[in-house]
Motif scaffolding. Structure first.
Motif, PDB file in Angstrom:
ATOM      1  N   GLU C 298       0.839  -1.194   0.000  1.00 33.81           N
ATOM      2  CA  GLU C 298       0.000   0.000   0.000  1.00 33.81           C
ATOM      3  C   GLU C 298       0.878   1.250   0.000  1.00 33.81           C
ATOM      4  O   GLU C 298       0.666   2.180  -0.767  1.00 33.81           O
ATOM      5  N   LEU C 299       1.896   1.207   0.865  1.00 33.83           N
ATOM      6  CA  LEU C 299       2.817   2.344   0.943  1.00 33.83           C
ATOM      7  C   LEU C 299       3.499   2.542  -0.408  1.00 33.83           C
ATOM      8  O   LEU C 299       3.608   3.668  -0.897  1.00 33.83           O
ATOM      9  N   LEU C 300       3.920   1.430  -1.003  1.00 38.12           N
ATOM     10  CA  LEU C 300       4.622   1.522  -2.285  1.00 38.12           C
ATOM     11  C   LEU C 300       3.681   2.028  -3.367  1.00 38.12           C
ATOM     12  O   LEU C 300       4.093   2.752  -4.270  1.00 38.12           O
ATOM     13  N   GLY C 301       2.390   1.663  -3.240  1.00 39.52           N
ATOM     14  CA  GLY C 301       1.399   2.176  -4.184  1.00 39.52           C
ATOM     15  C   GLY C 301       1.416   3.698  -4.149  1.00 39.52           C
ATOM     16  O   GLY C 301       1.456   4.358  -5.191  1.00 39.52           O
ATOM     17  N   THR C 302       1.434   4.249  -2.938  1.00 40.16           N
ATOM     18  CA  THR C 302       1.481   5.702  -2.771  1.00 40.16           C
ATOM     19  C   THR C 302       2.768   6.246  -3.362  1.00 40.16           C
ATOM     20  O   THR C 302       2.759   7.228  -4.101  1.00 40.16           O
ATOM     21  N   VAL C 303       3.851   5.558  -3.035  1.00 42.84           N
ATOM     22  CA  VAL C 303       5.154   6.013  -3.529  1.00 42.84           C
ATOM     23  C   VAL C 303       5.165   6.017  -5.056  1.00 42.84           C
ATOM     24  O   VAL C 303       5.653   6.947  -5.679  1.00 42.84           O
ATOM     25  N   LEU C 304       4.558   4.972  -5.643  1.00 44.27           N
ATOM     26  CA  LEU C 304       4.568   4.877  -7.102  1.00 44.27           C
ATOM     27  C   LEU C 304       3.728   5.986  -7.731  1.00 44.27           C
ATOM     28  O   LEU C 304       4.075   6.511  -8.783  1.00 44.27           O
ATOM     29  N   THR C 305       2.623   6.346  -7.047  1.00 48.91           N
ATOM     30  CA  THR C 305       1.816   7.455  -7.539  1.00 48.91           C
ATOM     31  C   THR C 305       2.650   8.729  -7.516  1.00 48.91           C
ATOM     32  O   THR C 305       2.689   9.489  -8.478  1.00 48.91           O
ATOM     33  N   VAL C 306       3.338   8.932  -6.394  1.00 45.85           N
ATOM     34  CA  VAL C 306       4.192  10.103  -6.274  1.00 45.85           C
ATOM     35  C   VAL C 306       5.273  10.048  -7.350  1.00 45.85           C
ATOM     36  O   VAL C 306       5.572  11.034  -8.012  1.00 45.85           O
ATOM     37  N   GLN C 307       5.769   8.839  -7.558  1.00 49.23           N
ATOM     38  CA  GLN C 307       6.816   8.668  -8.555  1.00 49.23           C
ATOM     39  C   GLN C 307       6.337   9.120  -9.928  1.00 49.23           C
ATOM     40  O   GLN C 307       7.079   9.755 -10.675  1.00 49.23           O
ATOM     41  N   THR C 308       5.078   8.806 -10.241  1.00 45.58           N
ATOM     42  CA  THR C 308       4.539   9.194 -11.538  1.00 45.58           C
ATOM     43  C   THR C 308       4.599  10.714 -11.689  1.00 45.58           C
ATOM     44  O   THR C 308       5.019  11.232 -12.723  1.00 45.58           O
TER      45      THR C 308
END
Lengths: 217, 304, 392
Positions: C298-308
């Motif tokens: 879940e955290l990585l999901g957030t990180v990946l969104t931020v990454q985008t």
């Protein structure tokens, strides 16, 4: 040998028209072209070199009919047969003296750079007394030295024709005479025909023949 | 959620000083099956049940009373590296809260009868031997003096061994059956030796015979006297008061009392009776032999 | 062609400032998105690896992320405590091996992790020097802790007081270092491990009768390295558990009520795991059970969104930089018009002039690309530990 017949050349968007009915320069001859500014001296040199082509008439240089050659052949002819010396020397300031002398070999596949060429470049530099400056950057040389580098560059491919456009225009009197000496001596030593454009009567006097543009037209 | 931790990359020379020779990481499971015990009866039961398959270690050195043992780091590391750690329970291992053990491998052998633990009444703190102050507070712990409880402890050990080394389970079971037969025999012998003493007032020099007294319905009162230390006059006065309401003629001792005590007891018409509690390894013989010797002495007394 | 390349090389070398700027721009254009991506992927892999190696976590109801981060990385924010009786309760369910964690305290800035011996077997941690903690008051150090504070077996570390004015009157505990763990390339390298009971002593739940008499000034006892002295300047008194006073150490009250911050639950199989999670989800108790890998995903999901978003910004930035680089190139071509003319006069073909210009771009771009990949490789190997050190 240069032979010009019925030449006519006009610049686009200009009223100036250069006409030369007939002109012959013999092999090994050293000729000065004089005339006022705007009389077409440089244009004539460009036509000799095949940098420009005439609208009418023919230019035959060193047994080649330059005026009717395709572009690539003219470039090959130029790099192999014609040595050019410019008024502003036109050296590349990011290269050493040595590399500037070798420049035609870097630019054209018609010339092959090998050790013999390098040896010859060094010996030419020795002839014009810049052998101790080969590794230097050209920006650090004096005007006289720079013109000598330009001279070496023009002579290195053993041209049959050396064309010099105001070679002393940017030089002080003492350098002027030395460069003219070098030009005359080396062209002769190399067995090349020398044509120099100049507006300096003192310089022109030193050549075998002086052609006046006014008389040619 | 995040906080910036300043990481110092300054490398500091990690000169390790004062390294003690200690066993390195204990990891059970490699090599021969190992069990560590915390007193002699457990060692004996474990050896009988393990029958040569399980290497049983009792890390306490010397001949002190394991009930007052304070294991050092080496002993604890030996336990940490064992496959099974057998404890007596019933507050016997008072040090257990002060050490680090793999609790899943710690087997409390008395866990199956916690409801039969006996409370110690009349707490006295006293001094004896090199171990300094100690107290008999809380739960009585000499469970193995009751052969019935000892059998339950043995069963727990067999169960633990079988669970840990299932391949040998049937051998452990056979060994347990043999041990249980011995304990039953011992129970019968004790019962017959003590039948004559049922209801007879008895004294004990130390409050360690609670389970024995409970099993054989002995009317036992305890003081806290040391065999090699003459009790104070105050203690003797209290003793006389005790005798007045509890007219015992026999006093059970862990070890032979010093001649001075014997003489004064004789003056009060009290005779010492040796009953070794066997907490530590006997100089000769084993648990069963030691208990049989106890039975023998009791039998001699009962005959009188 | 070789001649053109040579001339190009001489040119870029001569104009090294311009070249540096161009190479730098190209490096950034490539490295920024690539580096961000690699860093995130690597960190994600590290995060997920630790999370996946931790099947289940039980903690007080609250933020699953806080519970996971604290239990996996021993961060400074410790979640609300559970009673120890929950560890026993979990054990008695027989569905998982419970490993308690109590991570409230720190020593010299490093987390003190109170746990059971099962933790070391579970994490596959080996002692490289000295031995495992055996007695109350002993600790084992993570490899980096030992290295950075220069402490080894036989030395001591002192727990930090929770606040300068500790109203509970609990003194810091001077802990004997029993051993040092081998490097594990995990947060365990940066932690100090003690028995859960020792952590409780630090928390004031247990004490010895002689402890106050033993309390003494810290000065002169600590190792003489500047870090220790600075870190413990505030320490005036501390407890120490010695062979002389260990027997008197005991705990007050019901051990079942003592705190743990989390319990790692290690079920033997998937079935037990499912049943266990079901029990917690059905119960209305105060405890929650979380699957760390789910939390991290879940955290990585957030990180990946931020990454985008970051990547989008980087792309815009990259295009800007590319345009600037193009402009610089274009301008330099104009400046060199006369030089290129001379080359033409001497006899260079338009093709070789073009090739000369292209060669320069090739030399500059190749340098930029090489540098970008070098930086990316460096980021891949050194980035994640730095990220963890800074953010966790």
């Amino acid at each position: 040998m240069i032979r010009v017949q019925g030449l006519e050349f006009r610049y686009q968007r200009s009223d100036f028209v250069l006409r030369v009915a007939e002109l012959e320069i013999a092999d090994h001859e050293r000729v000065a072209i004089v005339g006022p500014s705007g009389s077409g001296k440089t244009t004539l040199l460009n036509l000799f070199a095949g940098i420009s082509t005439p609208d009418r008439g023919t230019v035959q240089t060193a047994a080649e009919r330059v005026s009717s050659m395709p572009d690539s052949a003219r470039r090959r002819f130029r790099v192999q047969q014609v040595g050019l010396v410019f008024q502003e020397f036109e050296l590349l300031d990011y290269l050493s003296v040595f590399d500037n002398i070798l420049l035609p070999y870097f630019l054209s596949s018609a010339l092959r750079l090998d050790d013999a060429v390098r040896t010859r470049a060094r010996s030419l530099a020795t002839d014009v007394e810049i052998a101790d400056k080969l590794a230097r950057n050209v920006a650090k040389l004096s005007q006289g030295e720079r013109q000598r580098v330009a001279l070496c560059r023009a002579l290195l491919p053993r041209p049959r024709l050396v064309l010099a456009d105001e070679p002393t225009g940017n030089l002080d009197p003492s350098n002027k005479h030395r460069v003219v000496d070098l030009l005359l001596e080396n062209a002769q030593a190399a067995g090349a025909t020398l044509v120099a454009v100049t507006h300096d009567a003192e310089v022109a006097e030193r050549f075998d023949r002086v052609l006046d543009m006014a008389a040619l037209q | 959620m995040s906080r910036i931790t300043v990481v110092s990359f300054v490398a500091i020379c990690a000169c390790a000083g004062g390294d003690e020779p200690r066993a390195s990481t204990p990891e059970a499971g490699d090599g021969a099956p190992r069990a560590v015990v915390t007193n002699y009866p457990l060692e004996y039961f474990a050896q009988r049940i393990g029958g040569g398959v399980v290497q049983v270690e009792f890390p306490m050195a010397g001949d002190g009373d394991p009930a007052f043992w304070q294991p050092n780091a080496d002993a604890i590391l030996r336990m940490q590296s064992a496959d099974v750690i057998l404890t007596n329970g019933a507050t016997y291992e008072k040090w257990i809260d002060q050490v680090s053990l793999p609790m899943r491998r710690v087997i409390n052998t008395s866990a199956s009868f916690t409801d039969r633990y006996l409370e110690v009444v009349g707490t006295v703190t006293h001094t004896h031997g090199p171990e300094g102050d100690h107290s008999h507070e809380g739960t009585a712990f000499t469970t193995w003096l009751d052969p019935g409880l000892a059998a339950l402890q043995a069963e727990t050990i067999a169960e633990a061994f079988s669970g840990r080394w299932p391949a040998n389970a049937s051998a452990f079971q056979d060994n347990l059956t043999a041990l249980r037969a011995d304990l039953e025999q011992l129970d019968q012998d004790l019962r017959s030796a003590l039948t004559a003493m049922r209801g007879v007032p008895l004294l004990a020099s130390h409050p360690v015979y609670q389970y024995l007294a409970s099993r054989y319905a002995l009317d036992l009162e305890s003081v806290t006297w040391e065999p090699e230390e003459m009790p104070s006059e105050r203690a003797w006065r209290a003793f006389r008061d005790l005798l007045a309401r509890h007219p015992a003629r026999w006093m059970i001792w862990e070890a032979e009392p010093m001649p001075g005590i014997r003489t004064r007891l004789r003056e009060l018409d009290v005779r010492p009776l040796m009953f070794a509690p066997l907490g530590n390894r006997p100089t000769d013989g084993d648990y069963i032999a030691g208990m049989n010797a106890n039975v023998h002495r009791l039998g001699a007394v009962a005959a009188q | 062609m070789q001649g053109s390349l040579y001339l190009a090389w001489r040119y870029v070398r001569h104009h090294w400032i311009k070249t540096t700027i161009l190479v730098g721009s190209i490096t950034l254009i490539i490295f920024l998105p690539l580096g961000v991506r690699v860093l995130i992927l690597q960190s994600a892999r590290h995060l997920t690896a630790r999370a996946e190696a931790t099947p289940l976590l039980v903690g007080m109801r609250g933020s699953p992320l806080e519970l996971a981060l604290n239990s996996l990385y021993f961060g400074t924010e410790s979640p609300e405590a559970l009673p120890y009786s929950d560890v026993d309760a979990l054990d008695s369910m027989g569905l998982a091996l419970p490993i308690p964690l109590y991570t409230r305290f720190r020593a010299q800035g490093y987390p003190i992790v109170g746990t059971s011996l099962d933790y070391f077997a579970f994490r596959d941690l080996a002692v490289s020097r000295g031995g495992m903690f055996a007695m109350l008051g002993e600790c084992v150090l993570g490899a980096r802790v030992a290295e950075q504070i220069g402490v080894g077996p036989g030395d001591a570390v002192i727990s930090s007081p929770e606040s300068v004015f500790d109203i509970a009157g609990v003194y810091p505990l001077k802990m004997r270092v029993a051993g040092v763990l081998a490097f594990s390339d995990s947060p365990d390298d940066d932690a100090i491990f003690v028995d859960l009971k020792t952590a409780w002593v630090i928390g004031g739940f247990g004490h010895g009768h002689q402890d106050l008499a033993e309390a003494s000034a810290a000065s002169g006892v600590l190792r003489r390295d500047s870090t220790s002295i600075t870190a413990n300047a505030a320490v005036v008194q501390y407890n120490e558990i010695t062979p002389d006073n260990i027997a008197s150490f005991h705990f007050h009250g019901d051990v079942g009520s003592f705190p743990v911050t989390a319990i790692i639950a290690v079920p033997p199989d998937q079935r037990s795991s499912t049943i266990l999670r079901g029990r917690f989800e059905e119960s209305s108790g105060v405890a929650q059970i979380v699957v760390p890998s789910d939390v991290m995903d879940e955290l990585l999901g957030t990180v990946l969104t931020v990454q985008t978003f970051v990547l989008a910004a980087v792309v815009v930035l990259g295009m800007g930089t590319l345009a600037t680089a193009g402009l610089v190139f274009g301008l330099s071509l104009r400046v060199r018009q006369r030089e290129l003319m001379t080359m033409t006069k001497i006899g260079a073909s338009p093709a070789s002039i073009r090739w000369l210009v292209v060669s320069e771009m090739v030399v500059v771009s190749a340098a930029g690309v090489a540098l970008a990949f070098l930086l990316t490789a460096l980021t891949a190997s050194f980035g994640p530990p730095v990220i963890r050190a800074v953010f966790l």
